[in-house]
Enzyme design. Structure first.
Site, PDB file in Angstrom:
ATOM      1  N   VAL A  48       0.888  -1.166   0.000  1.00 27.47           N
ATOM      2  CA  VAL A  48       0.000   0.000   0.000  1.00 27.47           C
ATOM      3  C   VAL A  48       0.920   1.208   0.000  1.00 27.47           C
ATOM      4  O   VAL A  48       1.906   1.250   0.751  1.00 27.47           O
ATOM      5  CB  VAL A  48      -0.933  -0.009   1.236  1.00 27.47           C
ATOM      6  CG1 VAL A  48      -1.736   1.287   1.309  1.00 27.47           C
ATOM      7  CG2 VAL A  48      -1.874  -1.204   1.180  1.00 27.47           C
ATOM      8  N   ASP A  74      -2.888   3.902  -7.936  1.00 24.32           N
ATOM      9  CA  ASP A  74      -1.922   2.924  -7.422  1.00 24.32           C
ATOM     10  C   ASP A  74      -1.701   3.049  -5.919  1.00 24.32           C
ATOM     11  O   ASP A  74      -0.610   2.756  -5.430  1.00 24.32           O
ATOM     12  CB  ASP A  74      -0.602   3.002  -8.199  1.00 24.32           C
ATOM     13  CG  ASP A  74       0.109   4.321  -7.992  1.00 24.32           C
ATOM     14  OD1 ASP A  74      -0.537   5.298  -7.591  1.00 24.32           O
ATOM     15  OD2 ASP A  74       1.333   4.368  -8.229  1.00 24.32           O
ATOM     16  N   GLU A 141      -3.662  -1.210  -8.749  1.00 23.78           N
ATOM     17  CA  GLU A 141      -2.864  -1.330  -9.974  1.00 23.78           C
ATOM     18  C   GLU A 141      -2.049  -2.622  -9.917  1.00 23.78           C
ATOM     19  O   GLU A 141      -1.323  -2.849  -8.950  1.00 23.78           O
ATOM     20  CB  GLU A 141      -1.918  -0.131 -10.103  1.00 23.78           C
ATOM     21  CG  GLU A 141      -1.047  -0.212 -11.359  1.00 23.78           C
ATOM     22  CD  GLU A 141      -0.052   0.923 -11.445  1.00 23.78           C
ATOM     23  OE1 GLU A 141      -0.297   1.866 -12.194  1.00 23.78           O
ATOM     24  OE2 GLU A 141       0.971   0.875 -10.741  1.00 23.78           O
TER      25      GLU A 141
HETATM   26  P1  0O2 Z   1       5.880   3.833  -6.605  1.00 23.51           P
HETATM   27  O1  0O2 Z   1       6.872   4.282  -5.591  1.00 23.51           O
HETATM   28  O2  0O2 Z   1       6.315   2.628  -7.339  1.00 23.51           O
HETATM   29  O3  0O2 Z   1       4.499   3.723  -6.037  1.00 23.51           O
HETATM   30  P2  0O2 Z   1       3.195   8.518 -13.326  1.00 23.51           P
HETATM   31  O4  0O2 Z   1       3.916   8.224 -12.023  1.00 23.51           O
HETATM   32  O5  0O2 Z   1       2.436   9.798 -13.337  1.00 23.51           O
HETATM   33  O6  0O2 Z   1       4.074   8.297 -14.515  1.00 23.51           O
HETATM   34  P3  0O2 Z   1       0.658   7.115 -13.367  1.00 23.51           P
HETATM   35  O7  0O2 Z   1      -0.073   8.036 -14.292  1.00 23.51           O
HETATM   36  O8  0O2 Z   1       0.188   7.045 -11.966  1.00 23.51           O
HETATM   37  O9  0O2 Z   1       2.207   7.347 -13.467  1.00 23.51           O
HETATM   38  O10 0O2 Z   1       0.528   5.685 -13.915  1.00 23.51           O
HETATM   39  P4  0O2 Z   1       1.611   4.653 -14.336  1.00 23.51           P
HETATM   40  O11 0O2 Z   1       2.365   5.103 -15.517  1.00 23.51           O
HETATM   41  O12 0O2 Z   1       0.823   3.406 -14.461  1.00 23.51           O
HETATM   42  O13 0O2 Z   1       2.654   4.572 -13.129  1.00 23.51           O
HETATM   43  C1  0O2 Z   1       2.352   4.083 -11.890  1.00 23.51           C
HETATM   44  C2  0O2 Z   1       3.509   3.297 -11.347  1.00 23.51           C
HETATM   45  O14 0O2 Z   1       4.189   2.573 -12.373  1.00 23.51           O
HETATM   46  C3  0O2 Z   1       4.580   4.107 -10.696  1.00 23.51           C
HETATM   47  O15 0O2 Z   1       4.212   4.454  -9.409  1.00 23.51           O
HETATM   48  C4  0O2 Z   1       5.759   3.135 -10.725  1.00 23.51           C
HETATM   49  O16 0O2 Z   1       5.605   2.106  -9.766  1.00 23.51           O
HETATM   50  C5  0O2 Z   1       5.591   2.534 -12.100  1.00 23.51           C
HETATM   51  N1  0O2 Z   1       6.302   3.346 -13.073  1.00 23.51           N
HETATM   52  C6  0O2 Z   1       5.761   4.125 -14.025  1.00 23.51           C
HETATM   53  N2  0O2 Z   1       6.711   4.737 -14.754  1.00 23.51           N
HETATM   54  C7  0O2 Z   1       7.894   4.343 -14.257  1.00 23.51           C
HETATM   55  C8  0O2 Z   1       9.272   4.620 -14.591  1.00 23.51           C
HETATM   56  O17 0O2 Z   1       9.583   5.374 -15.508  1.00 23.51           O
HETATM   57  N3  0O2 Z   1      10.229   4.008 -13.829  1.00 23.51           N
HETATM   58  C9  0O2 Z   1       9.925   3.158 -12.798  1.00 23.51           C
HETATM   59  N4  0O2 Z   1      10.939   2.611 -12.113  1.00 23.51           N
HETATM   60  N5  0O2 Z   1       8.640   2.880 -12.451  1.00 23.51           N
HETATM   61  C10 0O2 Z   1       7.647   3.461 -13.164  1.00 23.51           C
HETATM   62  P5  0O2 Z   1       4.932   5.657  -8.642  1.00 23.51           P
HETATM   63  O18 0O2 Z   1       3.909   6.410  -7.894  1.00 23.51           O
HETATM   64  O19 0O2 Z   1       5.789   6.461  -9.579  1.00 23.51           O
HETATM   65  O20 0O2 Z   1       5.928   5.002  -7.665  1.00 23.51           O
END
Ligand code: 0O2
Length: 207
Positions: A48, A74, A141
C-alpha cells in the site's frame, strides 16, 4: 477547504485488498506447481503506497484529497514478475478471465515504453472488499513484468529517489542503454525458452 483524511480508516480496505490479492495470485502459482505445469507467475509482491507518497503524487498530479480514491490508481499495488515476455500476456488473459474483480483499464508499456525506458504491463482493477459497513470497491494497480524489466525498474526507481526525480543526464543515458540491454535479454531468452524450461523441469524433478 479539503476535508481531513483519517488515514488509518481510509487505508484499511487497501490493505485488505492487497493482502487478499497476494494470497489469490500466489495461489495461482501454487496450483500450477501442484498440477506439475509451468507457472507463468514467478513471484507476487504487493504494497500500500505510503501516506507521504500518496500526498506528493496527488500534489504533483493536481488531484484533490477527496478524489484520491478514484483518481490515484496505485494506492493499492500488486506486482507480478515472470520469466518470459509471453508470460505477461498469459497472465493478462488469466486476470481478465477472473470474476472476483473487474479490469477497468490497461496500460501497455511493452508496446510503447515510457520515455524513461520503463517497460511493464499495467492492469487497473476495481476490487470489492467486504467491510463491516458493506462492500467497498477499491482501485488497485497490477504491474506485470519480466525479471529483466523488474531489475531495471527497481534500480531506476532507487536512482529517481536518490536524485528526487532529476537523474543526471549521464546516468539517464546509461539507464536508456540498460533498458535496451534488458529488452535484448528478454528477446534472447524468448528464443531459448523451451530449452530453459526443460532444464528447469529436470532440476525441479531432482529436488
Ligand atoms: P511507486 O513508488 O512505485 O508507487 P506517473 O507516475 O504519473 O508516470 P501514473 O499516471 O500514476 O504514473 O501511472 P503509471 O504510468 O501506471 O505509473 C504508476 C507506477 O508505475 C509508478 O508508481 C511506478 O511504480 C511505475 N512506473 C511508471 N513509470 C515508471 C518509470 O519510468 N520508472 C519506474 N521505475 N517505475 C515506473 P509511482 O507512484 O511512480 O511510484
Amino acid at each position: 477547504m479539503e476535508e481531513q483524511i483519517d488515514w488509518t480508516t481510509f487505508l484499511v480496505p487497501y490493505h485488505q485488498a492487497v493482502d487478499e490479492l497476494k494470497v489469490k495470485l500466489r495461489g495461482m502459482r501454487k496450483q500450477y506447481e501442484i498440477e506439475k505445469q509451468y507457472s507463468p507467475i514467478e513471484l507476487v509482491t504487493g504494497r500500500v503506497k505510503p501516506i507521504a507518497s500518496i500526498l506528493s503524487k496527488a500534489a504533483r498530479k493536481g488531484i484533490s484529497l477527496n478524489q484520491i480514491d478514484e483518481q490515484l490508481q496505485d494506492i493499492g499495488g500488486i506486482r507480478i514478475v515472470c520469466q518470459f515476455v509471453d508470460d505477461i500476456y498469459t497472465i493478462v488473459k488469466l486476470l481478465y478471465a477472473r470474476h472476483d474483480f473487474e479490469v477497468i483499464e490497461e496500460k501497455d508499456y511493452l508496446k510503447e515504453k515510457k520515455s524513461s525506458g520503463y517497460r511493464s504491463f499495467h492492469l487497473i482493477i476495481r476490487y470489492p472488499v467486504a467491510t463491516i459497513h458493506g462492500e467497498k470497491f477499491v482501485i488497485v494497480e497490477i504491474q506485470i513484468r519480466t525479471l529483466a524489466m523488474n531489475f531495471w525498474a527497481i534500480n531506476e526507481h532507487s536512482l529517481n529517489y536518490k536524485y528526487s526525480g532529476e537523474i543526471p543526464e549521464q546516468i539517464q543515458m546509461r539507464l536508456q542503454r540498460a533498458a535496451e540491454a534488458a529488452f535484448q535479454l528478454d528477446e534472447e531468452m524468448a528464443k531459448i525458452r523451451e530449452e530453459v524450461q526443460e532444464a528447469q523441469w529436470i532440476f525441479h524433478k531432482k529436488k
